[in-house]
Enzyme design. Structure first.
Site, PDB file in Angstrom:
ATOM      1  N   CYS A  51       0.817  -1.229   0.000  1.00 28.75           N
ATOM      2  CA  CYS A  51       0.000   0.000   0.000  1.00 28.75           C
ATOM      3  C   CYS A  51       0.842   1.267   0.000  1.00 28.75           C
ATOM      4  CB  CYS A  51      -0.922   0.002   1.204  1.00 28.75           C
ATOM      5  SG  CYS A  51      -1.970  -1.444   1.244  1.00 28.75           S
ATOM      6  N   HIS A  75      -4.012   6.708   2.439  1.00 25.57           N
ATOM      7  CA  HIS A  75      -4.286   5.377   1.884  1.00 25.57           C
ATOM      8  C   HIS A  75      -5.667   4.948   2.367  1.00 25.57           C
ATOM      9  CE1 HIS A  75      -4.235   1.256   0.898  1.00 25.57           C
ATOM     10  NE2 HIS A  75      -3.958   0.822   2.113  1.00 25.57           N
ATOM     11  N   ASN A  83      -9.984  -0.991  -0.701  1.00 28.17           N
ATOM     12  CA  ASN A  83      -8.526  -0.899  -0.543  1.00 28.17           C
ATOM     13  C   ASN A  83      -7.850  -1.467  -1.790  1.00 28.17           C
ATOM     14  OD1 ASN A  83      -5.835  -1.181   0.096  1.00 28.17           O
ATOM     15  ND2 ASN A  83      -6.183  -2.071   2.126  1.00 28.17           N
TER      16      ASN A  83
HETATM   17  N1  ACO Z   1     -17.919  -9.808   8.709  1.00 37.32           N
HETATM   18  C1  ACO Z   1     -18.375 -10.063   9.944  1.00 37.32           C
HETATM   19  N2  ACO Z   1     -17.565 -10.283  10.986  1.00 37.32           N
HETATM   20  C2  ACO Z   1     -16.242 -10.243  10.770  1.00 37.32           C
HETATM   21  C3  ACO Z   1     -15.705  -9.994   9.502  1.00 37.32           C
HETATM   22  C4  ACO Z   1     -16.606  -9.781   8.442  1.00 37.32           C
HETATM   23  N3  ACO Z   1     -16.186  -9.519   7.192  1.00 37.32           N
HETATM   24  N4  ACO Z   1     -14.362 -10.011   9.590  1.00 37.32           N
HETATM   25  C5  ACO Z   1     -14.052 -10.272  10.874  1.00 37.32           C
HETATM   26  N5  ACO Z   1     -15.196 -10.415  11.588  1.00 37.32           N
HETATM   27  C6  ACO Z   1     -15.329 -10.716  13.003  1.00 37.32           C
HETATM   28  C7  ACO Z   1     -14.118 -11.396  13.581  1.00 37.32           C
HETATM   29  O1  ACO Z   1     -14.145 -12.779  13.339  1.00 37.32           O
HETATM   30  C8  ACO Z   1     -14.228 -11.056  15.047  1.00 37.32           C
HETATM   31  O2  ACO Z   1     -15.146 -11.916  15.624  1.00 37.32           O
HETATM   32  P1  ACO Z   1     -14.899 -12.484  17.121  1.00 37.32           P
HETATM   33  O3  ACO Z   1     -14.856 -11.279  18.001  1.00 37.32           O
HETATM   34  O4  ACO Z   1     -16.067 -13.368  17.322  1.00 37.32           O
HETATM   35  O5  ACO Z   1     -13.576 -13.203  17.049  1.00 37.32           O
HETATM   36  C9  ACO Z   1     -14.864  -9.652  15.034  1.00 37.32           C
HETATM   37  O6  ACO Z   1     -15.451  -9.504  13.726  1.00 37.32           O
HETATM   38  C10 ACO Z   1     -13.847  -8.537  15.236  1.00 37.32           C
HETATM   39  O7  ACO Z   1     -12.706  -8.791  14.429  1.00 37.32           O
HETATM   40  P2  ACO Z   1     -11.473  -7.827  14.399  1.00 37.32           P
HETATM   41  O8  ACO Z   1     -10.439  -8.369  13.474  1.00 37.32           O
HETATM   42  O9  ACO Z   1     -11.070  -7.484  15.798  1.00 37.32           O
HETATM   43  O10 ACO Z   1     -12.166  -6.548  13.730  1.00 37.32           O
HETATM   44  P3  ACO Z   1     -11.576  -5.118  13.538  1.00 37.32           P
HETATM   45  O11 ACO Z   1     -12.475  -4.144  14.137  1.00 37.32           O
HETATM   46  O12 ACO Z   1     -10.103  -5.062  13.849  1.00 37.32           O
HETATM   47  O13 ACO Z   1     -11.729  -4.937  11.953  1.00 37.32           O
HETATM   48  C11 ACO Z   1     -10.349  -4.997   9.982  1.00 37.32           C
HETATM   49  C12 ACO Z   1     -11.067  -5.806  11.069  1.00 37.32           C
HETATM   50  C13 ACO Z   1     -11.397  -4.235   9.210  1.00 37.32           C
HETATM   51  C14 ACO Z   1      -9.622  -5.967   9.080  1.00 37.32           C
HETATM   52  C15 ACO Z   1      -9.366  -4.033  10.654  1.00 37.32           C
HETATM   53  O14 ACO Z   1      -8.611  -4.702  11.604  1.00 37.32           O
HETATM   54  C16 ACO Z   1      -8.447  -3.362   9.679  1.00 37.32           C
HETATM   55  O15 ACO Z   1      -8.854  -2.533   8.892  1.00 37.32           O
HETATM   56  N6  ACO Z   1      -7.120  -3.643   9.788  1.00 37.32           N
HETATM   57  C17 ACO Z   1      -6.084  -2.921   9.054  1.00 37.32           C
HETATM   58  C18 ACO Z   1      -6.027  -3.303   7.620  1.00 37.32           C
HETATM   59  C19 ACO Z   1      -4.903  -2.514   6.985  1.00 37.32           C
HETATM   60  O16 ACO Z   1      -4.782  -1.307   7.157  1.00 37.32           O
HETATM   61  N7  ACO Z   1      -4.029  -3.188   6.254  1.00 37.32           N
HETATM   62  C20 ACO Z   1      -2.858  -2.507   5.737  1.00 37.32           C
HETATM   63  C21 ACO Z   1      -3.013  -2.091   4.360  1.00 37.32           C
HETATM   64  S1  ACO Z   1      -3.413  -3.406   3.266  1.00 37.32           S
HETATM   65  C22 ACO Z   1      -2.003  -3.840   2.297  1.00 37.32           C
HETATM   66  O17 ACO Z   1      -0.897  -3.454   2.530  1.00 37.32           O
HETATM   67  C23 ACO Z   1      -2.238  -4.780   1.166  1.00 37.32           C
END
Ligand code: ACO
Length: 330
Positions: free
Chosen positions: A114, A257, A287
């Site tokens: 990214c 980003h 993304n």
């Molecule tokens: N739908 C429903 N529930 C979901 C989903 C989904 N798509 N995905 C995860 N959940 C659930 C999980 O299983 C978890 O359930 P649990 O509590 O029963 O275990 C709950 O939702 C919370 O999961 P978290 O991973 O804690 O959710 P979070 O609020 O952190 O959001 C996300 C997840 C959106 C992926 C976030 O962590 C994020 O944006 N991370 C950063 C991503 C990023 O910036 N990446 C870098 C750039 S990408 C690159 O370089 C290619």
């Protein structure tokens, strides 16, 4: 006044096919509400089966060249930032070079996920200010839908396809207030396993095992990545403004980003910047990794959200881990 690297034109391309959150509900155990609330994404674009990454890059590049008033033979360096290349070899930049007819260019790819476009900007800025190259095209292009696991709800709701490009040249004597003021890039390879594609390289070459274990797809520890991203980006934007002797009030626009609306809000809050001064398109674009910033930049330029003389802060964070920022006077 030393010469600066000026953005002479921008372009972008999004594939036609829209994939909505509602459609994802029928593919994995998720909901439109969860995706919108946790990420800010409503829909994203998917490349057509016949499209490859260099096709998306070509459409964005042609727009950037037109905006700059350049022909393809004007480009002397062509840099493509991608983690979803057409093929492992040769570089997607070389395939783009052939399609574009950029016969004079040295073409190569960079892999910084990214942050790839910001990395590309720093390379281009070095080329141009040192006089090694006069005209550089930096492109971010991705078809992440081909490296996304459509059975993994934690990643498949995030990633998307698209391309963006910026044509860069040296500023003229009357333009020295414009251009790139600073570019800063960093990485921390110790955190590589927060976000990676395990298969298809020398560690796990393409094989039946790779396919059976779904190793050809993106793996992400989302929550940990999120926390590092917020902490790092908050520091990065503050440092970038300080190093340039500027304050948030001097910015016309922050172009982050487009990974997660909550990460973007945290960065804006840290700067005391209202959200109307932040470029957001992830609700419609998702993304697109290396393509994210150049698409957002092009959309901001074409929507008239930035004009010559405006100060714009670009910032990104991604796999590597890598991160970077650029302060640019349009
Ligand atoms: N739908 C429903 N529930 C979901 C989903 C989904 N798509 N995905 C995860 N959940 C659930 C999980 O299983 C978890 O359930 P649990 O509590 O029963 O275990 C709950 O939702 C919370 O999961 P978290 O991973 O804690 O959710 P979070 O609020 O952190 O959001 C996300 C997840 C959106 C992926 C976030 O962590 C994020 O944006 N991370 C950063 C991503 C990023 O910036 N990446 C870098 C750039 S990408 C690159 O370089 C290619």
């Amino acid at each position: 006044m030393p010469r600066r690297t000026l953005i002479a034109g921008t372009g972008s391309y999004l594939p036609e096919r829209v994939l909505t959150n509602r459609e994802l509900e029928s593919m994995v155990d998720t909901s439109d509400e969860w995706i919108q609330e946790r990420t800010g994404i409503r829909e994203r674009r998917m490349a057509a089966p016949h499209e490859v990454t260099s096709d998306l890059a070509l459409a964005a590049s042609r727009q950037a060249l037109e905006a700059a008033g350049w022909g393809p033979e004007d480009i002397t360096a062509l840099i493509v930032a991608t983690i979803s290349p057409d093929m492992p070899m040769p570089a997607t930049a070389c395939l783009l070079q052939a399609k574009l007819g950029a016969t004079r260019a040295a073409a190569f790819d960079i892999s910084a996920a990214c942050s790839g476009f910001i990395y590309g900007l720093q390379i281009a800025d070095g080329f141009i200010r040192s006089g090694i190259h006069e005209r550089v095209l930096v492109v971010g292009a991705e078809i992440l839908s081909r490296v996304t696991d459509w059975q993994d709800r934690t990643t498949c709701v995030l990633f998307a396809d698209g391309a963006g490009a910026a044509a860069l040249r040296a500023s003229g004597p009357e333009e020295n207030e414009r251009g790139i003021r600073s570019v800063s890039i960093r990485s921390d390879g110790n955190l590589w396993d927060l976000l990676y594609i395990p298969g298809g390289g020398t560690q796990a070459p393409q094989s039946e095992r790779v396919v059976a274990e779904r190793l050809q797809f993106i793996k992400m520890k989302g929550n940990e990545t999120f926390r590092v991203a917020v902490r790092t980006l908050e520091m990065l934007v503050v440092e970038t403004l300080r190093d340039n002797g500027m304050e948030a009030a001097d910015l016309a626009l922050l172009i982050p980003h487009q990974a997660n609306i909550r990460i973007i809000q945290a960065t804006a809050e840290r700067l005391g910047l209202s959200m109307d001064k932040v470029m957001i398109n992830l609700d419609l674009v998702g993304n697109t990794s290396g393509a994210s910033i150049p698409i957002a930049l092009d959309q901001a330029v074409r929507a008239g959200r930035v004009a010559p003389g405006d100060h714009v802060l670009l910032e990104a964070f991604g796999a590597g881990l890598t991160w970077g920022s650029a302060l640019v006077t349009i």
